[in-house]
Each structure stands twice: as C-alpha cells, then as structure tokens.
Design an enzyme around this catalytic site. Structure first.
Site, mmCIF file in Angstrom:
data_model
loop_
_atom_site.group_PDB
_atom_site.id
_atom_site.type_symbol
_atom_site.label_atom_id
_atom_site.label_comp_id
_atom_site.label_asym_id
_atom_site.label_seq_id
_atom_site.Cartn_x
_atom_site.Cartn_y
_atom_site.Cartn_z
ATOM 1 N N ARG A 134 0.819 -1.220 0.000
ATOM 2 C CA ARG A 134 0.000 0.000 0.000
ATOM 3 C C ARG A 134 0.850 1.267 0.000
ATOM 4 N NH1 ARG A 134 -3.141 -1.446 5.362
ATOM 5 N NH2 ARG A 134 -0.937 -1.658 5.850
ATOM 6 N N LYS A 154 5.151 -18.712 5.936
ATOM 7 C CA LYS A 154 4.665 -19.196 7.222
ATOM 8 C C LYS A 154 4.130 -18.018 8.031
ATOM 9 C CE LYS A 154 7.263 -19.610 11.184
ATOM 10 N NZ LYS A 154 8.203 -18.694 11.757
ATOM 11 N N HIS A 199 11.586 -22.110 5.503
ATOM 12 C CA HIS A 199 12.956 -21.847 5.039
ATOM 13 C C HIS A 199 13.963 -22.866 5.583
ATOM 14 C CE1 HIS A 199 13.494 -19.621 8.850
ATOM 15 N NE2 HIS A 199 14.788 -19.726 8.641
ATOM 16 N N LYS A 239 17.719 -25.007 3.847
ATOM 17 C CA LYS A 239 19.083 -25.019 4.398
ATOM 18 C C LYS A 239 19.836 -26.233 3.866
ATOM 19 C CE LYS A 239 17.846 -22.636 8.685
ATOM 20 N NZ LYS A 239 18.613 -21.419 8.763
ATOM 21 N N ASP A 262 6.005 -20.649 16.335
ATOM 22 C CA ASP A 262 7.034 -19.951 15.566
ATOM 23 C C ASP A 262 8.124 -20.906 15.066
ATOM 24 O OD1 ASP A 262 8.152 -17.422 14.653
ATOM 25 O OD2 ASP A 262 9.750 -17.764 16.110
ATOM 26 N N HIS A 294 9.512 -25.542 11.642
ATOM 27 C CA HIS A 294 10.928 -25.806 11.363
ATOM 28 C C HIS A 294 11.437 -27.104 12.020
ATOM 29 C CE1 HIS A 294 10.672 -21.900 9.752
ATOM 30 N NE2 HIS A 294 11.024 -21.200 10.810
ATOM 31 N N LYS A 333 14.499 -18.791 22.588
ATOM 32 C CA LYS A 333 15.176 -17.516 22.337
ATOM 33 C C LYS A 333 15.999 -17.185 23.582
ATOM 34 C CE LYS A 333 12.353 -15.820 18.703
ATOM 35 N NZ LYS A 333 13.104 -15.855 17.434
HETATM 36 P P1 NDP Z 1 5.976 -6.655 7.792
HETATM 37 O O1 NDP Z 1 4.942 -6.205 8.757
HETATM 38 O O2 NDP Z 1 7.326 -6.067 7.880
HETATM 39 O O3 NDP Z 1 5.441 -6.367 6.314
HETATM 40 C C1 NDP Z 1 4.115 -6.636 5.931
HETATM 41 C C2 NDP Z 1 3.881 -6.082 4.549
HETATM 42 O O4 NDP Z 1 2.538 -6.285 4.167
HETATM 43 C C3 NDP Z 1 4.171 -4.623 4.402
HETATM 44 O O5 NDP Z 1 4.853 -4.452 3.172
HETATM 45 C C4 NDP Z 1 2.807 -3.989 4.319
HETATM 46 O O6 NDP Z 1 2.996 -2.868 3.491
HETATM 47 C C5 NDP Z 1 2.008 -5.061 3.644
HETATM 48 N N1 NDP Z 1 0.573 -4.989 3.903
HETATM 49 C C6 NDP Z 1 -0.403 -5.021 2.970
HETATM 50 N N2 NDP Z 1 -1.599 -4.933 3.521
HETATM 51 C C7 NDP Z 1 -1.417 -4.854 4.832
HETATM 52 C C8 NDP Z 1 -2.307 -4.747 5.918
HETATM 53 N N3 NDP Z 1 -3.624 -4.739 5.756
HETATM 54 N N4 NDP Z 1 -1.778 -4.677 7.144
HETATM 55 C C9 NDP Z 1 -0.437 -4.703 7.339
HETATM 56 N N5 NDP Z 1 0.449 -4.806 6.325
HETATM 57 C C10 NDP Z 1 -0.035 -4.882 5.084
HETATM 58 O O7 NDP Z 1 6.000 -8.244 7.865
HETATM 59 P P2 NDP Z 1 7.191 -9.216 7.491
HETATM 60 O O8 NDP Z 1 7.803 -8.753 6.243
HETATM 61 O O9 NDP Z 1 8.038 -9.431 8.671
HETATM 62 O O10 NDP Z 1 6.416 -10.598 7.273
HETATM 63 C C11 NDP Z 1 5.640 -10.844 6.130
HETATM 64 C C12 NDP Z 1 5.162 -12.281 6.170
HETATM 65 O O11 NDP Z 1 6.271 -13.149 6.149
HETATM 66 C C13 NDP Z 1 4.394 -12.619 7.446
HETATM 67 O O12 NDP Z 1 3.388 -13.522 7.140
HETATM 68 C C14 NDP Z 1 5.437 -13.294 8.321
HETATM 69 O O13 NDP Z 1 4.847 -14.222 9.205
HETATM 70 C C15 NDP Z 1 6.263 -14.009 7.265
HETATM 71 N N6 NDP Z 1 7.626 -14.246 7.721
HETATM 72 C C16 NDP Z 1 8.453 -13.214 8.043
HETATM 73 C C17 NDP Z 1 9.750 -13.458 8.450
HETATM 74 C C18 NDP Z 1 10.699 -12.335 8.747
HETATM 75 O O14 NDP Z 1 11.858 -12.635 9.051
HETATM 76 N N7 NDP Z 1 10.280 -11.082 8.670
HETATM 77 C C19 NDP Z 1 10.278 -14.850 8.573
HETATM 78 C C20 NDP Z 1 9.331 -15.854 8.168
HETATM 79 C C21 NDP Z 1 8.061 -15.548 7.772
HETATM 80 P P3 NDP Z 1 2.005 -1.647 3.361
HETATM 81 O O15 NDP Z 1 1.683 -1.227 4.747
HETATM 82 O O16 NDP Z 1 2.801 -0.683 2.577
HETATM 83 O O17 NDP Z 1 0.851 -2.210 2.610
HETATM 84 C C1 BG6 Z 2 11.589 -17.741 11.748
HETATM 85 C C2 BG6 Z 2 11.026 -17.362 13.073
HETATM 86 O O1 BG6 Z 2 10.691 -18.513 11.016
HETATM 87 O O2 BG6 Z 2 12.777 -18.516 11.966
HETATM 88 C C3 BG6 Z 2 12.025 -16.564 13.867
HETATM 89 O O3 BG6 Z 2 9.858 -16.583 12.861
HETATM 90 C C4 BG6 Z 2 13.308 -17.334 14.018
HETATM 91 O O4 BG6 Z 2 11.522 -16.236 15.156
HETATM 92 C C5 BG6 Z 2 13.788 -17.805 12.660
HETATM 93 O O5 BG6 Z 2 14.266 -16.467 14.589
HETATM 94 C C6 BG6 Z 2 14.968 -18.732 12.823
HETATM 95 O O6 BG6 Z 2 15.524 -18.977 11.557
HETATM 96 P P1 BG6 Z 2 17.078 -19.264 11.411
HETATM 97 O O7 BG6 Z 2 17.243 -19.557 9.959
HETATM 98 O O8 BG6 Z 2 17.773 -18.025 11.861
HETATM 99 O O9 BG6 Z 2 17.357 -20.421 12.298
#
Ligand code: NDP
Ligand code: BG6
Length: 499
Positions: free
Chosen positions: A47, A151, A181, A185, A238, A243, A343
């Site tokens: 967005r 996930k 992920h 690995k 988590d 995993h 953690k």
């Molecule tokens: P973030 O909160 O950082 O990003 C979410 C994204 O979704 C933003 O780009 C946001 O952008 C967009 N978005 C669109 N619509 C909505 C809404 N209605 N409400 C909120 N955000 C919205 O999340 P992450 O990048 O950390 O995670 C994304 C997905 O990946 C999740 O499902 C998470 O569980 C999964 N994940 C993340 C990991 C990580 O290391 N970060 C690891 C493993 C899985 P905008 O507001 O511009 O629309």
């Molecule tokens: C993510 C979890 O899926 O895996 C995190 O949301 C966690 O909480 C991570 O830290 C661990 O991944 P890795 O590859 O660093 O062991």
C-alpha cells in the site's frame, strides 16, 4: 533439469521486513550468479507509495556492501525492479496490478509466467488469492501462475484447514508453494544424502541401534522488534510446529524411491502422520514451557521477555519449548526424540544429535565412550562423529575422540542461503522442498493438544536470558539417564567451551 522460465516475480508486502531483508538480497545474489532467467522482472506491491526509483533505492540500502560485486551489476539488477502501490485488500485495485503485469510482460517478454509471493500479514493470504483469481491472474492457459505462501500456514489445525480451503477455491495444490525456510538449508537437505547415499549409516538408523535423538534449535537473540507478532505465536507456533518438525521428518523419514516432489513429500507426510499423539501424561511430564527473564550476560543487560516492545507485562507466551516425543512406526518405536527451541539461549545453534546405543558389554572400561553423530545445521555447517579409541599407553582404557567435518573446508564451495535456494526452486517450479498441505496438517495435528493445553492452566517456567532454558527441561533428560548436549559458541561441549 527443470527449465528456468522467463517470469514476473510479484512480491506482495514489498515494503515489509521480509522482502527487504531476505527476499531482495537473495534475488540479487542469484542475479549476480547468473541463476535468474534471461528475462525477469520483480514487481513489488504494497500500500505504501513509492516510485520505481524510490523502491530501488530502499532495496539498495539493504544489500550489504560486501555483496555488491560491481556497481554496474547492481544497476542492471535495479533496472528489472518495479513497484506498484495498491490496496491489497481491495479487489478493484487488482485491475491496476493486472495492467502493470501485462505491460511488463510485453516489454520484457516474460511469457505470461508469474510468481505471486505473499510476504504480507497471513490474514491477507486468502484475500490475495481470491482477488488475483477475480482478475484471472490464477489462470494457467497462457503461462504458469504460482502462489507462494509464507509461514505461518494457519494458527492452529482448524485455521490451517480453512486457509487451505480458501486457497483451493482459486489455485490448485501444484500451484501453491508453502515456504519453510528450514527446508532450504543445505545441511537439512544434506541429512538425506548422508542417510541414503551412505551404506555405513543407514543400517544403523533405527531403534535397534539408536538410543535417543536430540534436536536443538537455539537462538541467542530475543524477540527483537517482533514482540507484537511473537506474543500471539510463541515458540510452539514460531519454531516447533514447522521448522523443528520438518527437521525431524528429515531425520526420521523412509528413503523416497527417487528425489522428486511427490516421492519426497509422500515420505515426509508418512512420518509426520506417525508422530505419537501427546497424551495428558505427556503434556504434564514430557513438555516444558519457559519464558526468558532479565539477566546480565557478559556485561550486557538483557531485558525480560515481558519488557520487550509489543509484549504485555503479564504475558504467558513461551519463548522456550522442550519436549520428549516419539514416532510410532517400525523404525522408531520406543526411541525418544528430545527437542527444544528457545530464544535468548547462550548461543545460536541448530543441531541434531544421534546417540547410538552402547556395545552390549563394556570390554575395555566401565564407562564406554559414547557413539554419537552430531549434525550441525547452523552455524559452521558440518558433521561430527564421536567414538571411542584406545587411550595411548599401557592398558586398554578407551577415550572419546571426534571426526569433525566442516562444510567450509570444501574448497570453492559457496552455499546458497535458504531463501536463495528456495527462490530458485520456485522459479524452476520444483516443489520438492516446499511443504505440502497434508504435511502441514499433520504438524498442526501433533501440536494441537499443546495449543489446547496452553488455553488451560499450565506451568510456565522462567529462565534467565543467556542460559539453556528452565532447569525443568534438564530433568526431561536426566530422569531418563541422559543430558542435553549444550554446545557453546565454539560448538563443543568439552571443558574448553566458552559460554
Ligand atoms: P511486515 O509487517 O514487515 O510487512 C508486511 C507487509 O505487508 C508490508 O509491506 C505492508 O505494506 C504489507 N501490507 C499489505 N496490507 C497490509 C495490511 N492490511 N496490514 C499490514 N500490512 C499490510 O511483515 P514481514 O515482512 O516481517 O512478514 C511478512 C510475512 O512473512 C508474514 O506472514 C510473516 O509471518 C512471514 N515471515 C516473516 C519473516 C521475517 O523474518 N520477517 C520470517 C518468516 C516468515 P504496506 O503497509 O505498505 O501495505
Ligand atoms: C523464523 C522465526 O521462522 O525462523 C524466527 O519466525 C526465528 O523467530 C527464525 O528467529 C529462525 O531462523 P534461522 O534460519 O535463523 O534459524
């Protein structure tokens, strides 16, 4: 060899953490290694408002300077990156998206192939699938269309089933790629090669010769800035539900007849369906839940989980799980699997330790050396085989020695990171390392009793940050006459270990 088709990589949630920190750097690395298709574009969607250039600039900031091989290559990569702002939840906005994809398709000759990567909050997964379909962006008559689900796949068993149903209304199972992920690995995959390509291990890989197995997924970091998300999830959802259970599947599965998506995933699901259901007795005696408390580690003040941003100060969310579990099948009947994840542990290490049974009679000493195989998934990927040898000198005393293999010793080996490997497989359409819906359900089915138990009154033990979890988790093994192998940052458990 699967072809690497020209394609449009559409990433929903492009302004978010996952895209910036993991996906874009991985795609860039693949580009520098010339592993991406001849024609491709990456279209970021969320967005927030960015121009193409502003989005490229944001991306560049996240690519480590050490990864920039030359500036021209980075500039070339950036020329393939575009951004489209839409309201992901509004079906009408997908007309704008469709138009943009179509123009990019024509300009770059992408052959109508599109990968839709959902890096958004999970609540949007079914919405995005539905809205893509409303504009026929799921239609494979011209070019493939793949949907990538990050996930968590659901929050519990019921919601996982509901999510599947919602996705199946618009996409076929073979179009859906669920990312875990850990399966990307190298060392997790290596377990299959170690087991099934070597006749020296496989004959011993069963309850007749294996005493017990430990699986540890320890992290030194706390929840960082993800307290809001983590508090609704906990270590169980988590790490363990996905995993660690996937790692257990790799350790315990039967050999597939060939390595392809169907045979591999058939074997994975079979073993996951054999996880012994947790009884009330198991929940009370074989499960330990913990939460980190404040402490000072090497001069650094580490705050309690309850003091982390986004976490309520009376939270009862577990940041540690220790569990003794079994697999009810011919190979593993009666072999305990002790698994733990947490953690704020002393170090970051993920490893599997296979403890072999002792010889039937201790000929050389009362304390026979342990035979164990340590599979280090991270860091310092490798394998250690511990066994006994004669102590030099008079007599026949034995002592434990180790053969230690480090991946880093392989010359000219550059391991792909998990996201690099999985993104490449996505573009190739190789689903071998992606979770199939029946496996995801089997995992939820196994952990559901724990989730239900957590809704009732349950014991949650504190552990000081920087320690190996609650003392109660030590008893899980001690009462069986074992103890956790607790490696430190130099990944040994000998007396020169520095914690
Ligand atoms: P973030 O909160 O950082 O990003 C979410 C994204 O979704 C933003 O780009 C946001 O952008 C967009 N978005 C669109 N619509 C909505 C809404 N209605 N409400 C909120 N955000 C919205 O999340 P992450 O990048 O950390 O995670 C994304 C997905 O990946 C999740 O499902 C998470 O569980 C999964 N994940 C993340 C990991 C990580 O290391 N970060 C690891 C493993 C899985 P905008 O507001 O511009 O629309
Ligand atoms: C993510 C979890 O899926 O895996 C995190 O949301 C966690 O909480 C991570 O830290 C661990 O991944 P890795 O590859 O660093 O062991």
């Amino acid at each position: 060899m699967l072809a690497i088709d020209n394609s449009c990589i559409v990433i929903f949630g492009a302004s978010g953490d996952l895209t910036q920190r993991m996906l874009m750097p991985a795609l860039y690395k693949l580009f520098t290694q010339q592993k991406l298709p001849t024609a491709f574009v990456i279209l970021g969607v969320s967005r927030s408002t960015y121009s193409d250039q502003a989005f490229r600039d944001k991306l560049i900031n996240n690519i480590p300077a050490s990864a920039v091989i030359n500036k021209q290559l980075l500039a070339d990569f950036c020329q393939r990156i575009f951004y489209q702002s839409i309201d992901t939840a509004n079906v009408n906005d997908y007309a704008i998206l469709k138009d943009r994809i179509s123009k990019l398709n024509d300009t770059f000759k992408l052959e109508n192939n599109a990968l839709f990567y959902m890096a958004t909050p999970p609540s949007l997964y079914s919405v995005i699938a539905q809205h893509l379909a409303a504009h026929h962006l799921n239609n494979e008559q011209k070019g493939w269309k793949r949907l990538v689900v990050e996930k968590p796949f659901g929050y519990d068993l019921d919601s996982a089933i509901t999510l599947d149903k919602a996705l199946y209304q618009h996409f076929q199972e073979q179009q859906i790629y669920r990312i875990d992920h850990y399966l990307g690995k190298e060392t997790v995959q290596n377990m299959l090669v170690l087991r099934f390509a070597n006749s020296i291990f496989e004959p011993l890989w069963n309850g007749k010769y294996i005493d017990y197995i430990e699986v540890t997924g320890a992290e030194a970091l706390g929840v960082e800035k993800r307290g809001g998300y983590y508090d609704g999830s906990g270590a169980m959802r988590d790490m363990l539900q996905n995993h660690l259970l996937q790692v257990i599947a790799m350790v315990a599965m039967e050999p597939p007849s060939v390595i392809n998506a169907d045979s591999m995933r058939d074997e994975v699901v079979k073993v996951l369906q054999c996880l012994k259901p947790l009884s009330e007795h198991d929940l009370k005696h074989n499960l330990v839940l913990g939460q980190y408390t404040e402490s000072k580690v090497r001069g650094e003040d580490l705050s309690a989980y309850r003091a982390e941003a986004g976490v309520p100060d009376d939270s009862r969310t577990e940041t540690y799980v220790g569990l003794k579990m079994f697999i009810n099948n011919w190979r593993w009947n009666g072999v305990p699997f002790y698994i733990r994840t947490g953690k704020r542990m002393p170090t970051r290490v993920t490893e599997v330790v296979i403890h072999f049974k002792k010889t039937p009679h201790p000929v050389f000493s009362a304390h026979a050396p342990e035979n164990k195989l340590i599979i280090r998934i991270q860091p310092d990927e490798g394998i250690v085989l511990g066994f006994g040898l004669k102590q030099p000198g008079s007599g026949f005393e034995s002592q434990e020695v180790a053969m230690d293999f480090h991946y880093s010793d392989l010359k000219k080996t550059e391991l792909l990171t998990a996201y690099e490997r999985l993104l490449l497989d996505l573009i190739k359409g190789d689903a071998t390392l992606f979770s199939r819906s029946d496996a995801v359900r089997a995992c939820w089915n196994f952990v559901q009793p724990i989730l239900d138990y957590k809704k009732r009154s349950f014991s949650l033990y504190g552990y000081a940050s920087g320690t190996w979890g609650p003392v109660e988790a030590e008893h899980l093994l001690i009462k069986d006459g074992h103890k956790w192998r607790s490696p430190c940052k130099n990944l040994t458990d000998t007396d020169y270990c520095e914690l």
